[in-house]
Design an enzyme around this catalytic site. Sequence first.
Site, PDB file in Angstrom:
ATOM      1  N   SER A 149      77.362  73.130  22.449  1.00  0.00           N
ATOM      2  CA  SER A 149      78.397  72.673  21.408  1.00  0.00           C
ATOM      3  C   SER A 149      78.813  73.793  20.419  1.00  0.00           C
ATOM      4  O   SER A 149      77.649  74.600  20.059  1.00  0.00           O
ATOM      5  CB  SER A 149      77.992  71.370  20.667  1.00  0.00           C
ATOM      6  OG  SER A 149      78.771  71.144  19.556  1.00  0.00           O
ATOM      7  N   TYR A 162      71.462  66.826  15.768  1.00  0.00           N
ATOM      8  CA  TYR A 162      72.208  66.960  17.180  1.00  0.00           C
ATOM      9  C   TYR A 162      72.224  68.738  17.554  1.00  0.00           C
ATOM     10  O   TYR A 162      72.030  69.354  18.296  1.00  0.00           O
ATOM     11  CB  TYR A 162      73.515  66.269  17.127  1.00  0.00           C
ATOM     12  CG  TYR A 162      74.677  66.845  18.277  1.00  0.00           C
ATOM     13  CD1 TYR A 162      74.202  66.260  19.558  1.00  0.00           C
ATOM     14  CD2 TYR A 162      75.696  67.655  18.036  1.00  0.00           C
ATOM     15  CE1 TYR A 162      75.185  66.689  20.657  1.00  0.00           C
ATOM     16  CE2 TYR A 162      76.421  68.192  19.227  1.00  0.00           C
ATOM     17  CZ  TYR A 162      76.391  67.506  20.283  1.00  0.00           C
ATOM     18  OH  TYR A 162      77.035  67.873  21.491  1.00  0.00           O
TER      19      TYR A 162
END
Length: 257
Positions: A149, A162
């Site tokens: 990401s 995350y």
Amino acid sequence: METLQGRTAVVTGSSRSIGRGIAERLAARGALVAVHYARDAASAQDVVDTIRKADGQAFAFGAELGGEGDAERFWAEFDVQRRAFSDDGDTGVDILVNNVAVALRDQFEDATSADFDRMMAVNIRAPFFIVQHALGRLRDGGRVINISSAVTRLGLPEVIAYGASKGALDSFSRILAKVLGPRGITVNVVAPGYVDTDSNADWLRHDENAWEETAAKSVFGRVGEPEDIGDAVALLASDSGRWITGQHIDVSGGTRM
């Protein structure tokens, strides 16, 4: 368009969203795609049906990730469904895409150990052991592509845990590239930015201001689509990606450049 004909691809978490876009792109290039799901068998079958209607090849298999023994169960179920798809007995894999992830939004002061452990279990532990247990079936010259990401470079406080899990995936991928390099297997990271998926629907699709603000973060002035990520993965999976390994490929449309 380079062909992936004759190759078998496994895409974790490909019953929807980015994973679906990747699965459909690889199938369109000619790969036989194993569509993995955790719980939603109906959505996975819909992906398979869509691929087959476009004259592609695919089958679905289910396995929950994030628990003890998940990698062993994952590959055991893959073997069952692969053999059901064809009686050629071939359970080898050419392309492995670790896409499945849990993304919980936690500010640092509010983060819980349960959320942290869940994200680490699915986002880094599962890919680690899925690859480890695939060493005997990954063909020389194959591809491992891990979906990370853009948050690992953007530094967003609301997804701190995350981001940490995806940062671990990035590091794992660089080291794994050295481990698998002697076999001609490339290992790379694809890092999406903001993508229009069903998991983003509540805050992105149903809020005009959110959509416009998110689109403005890309130099192209739009929100990403799953197909954008799928095309990047397909490039790395093809012969053209043979000399690219250990790399972090930002596929965010130039977000916050």
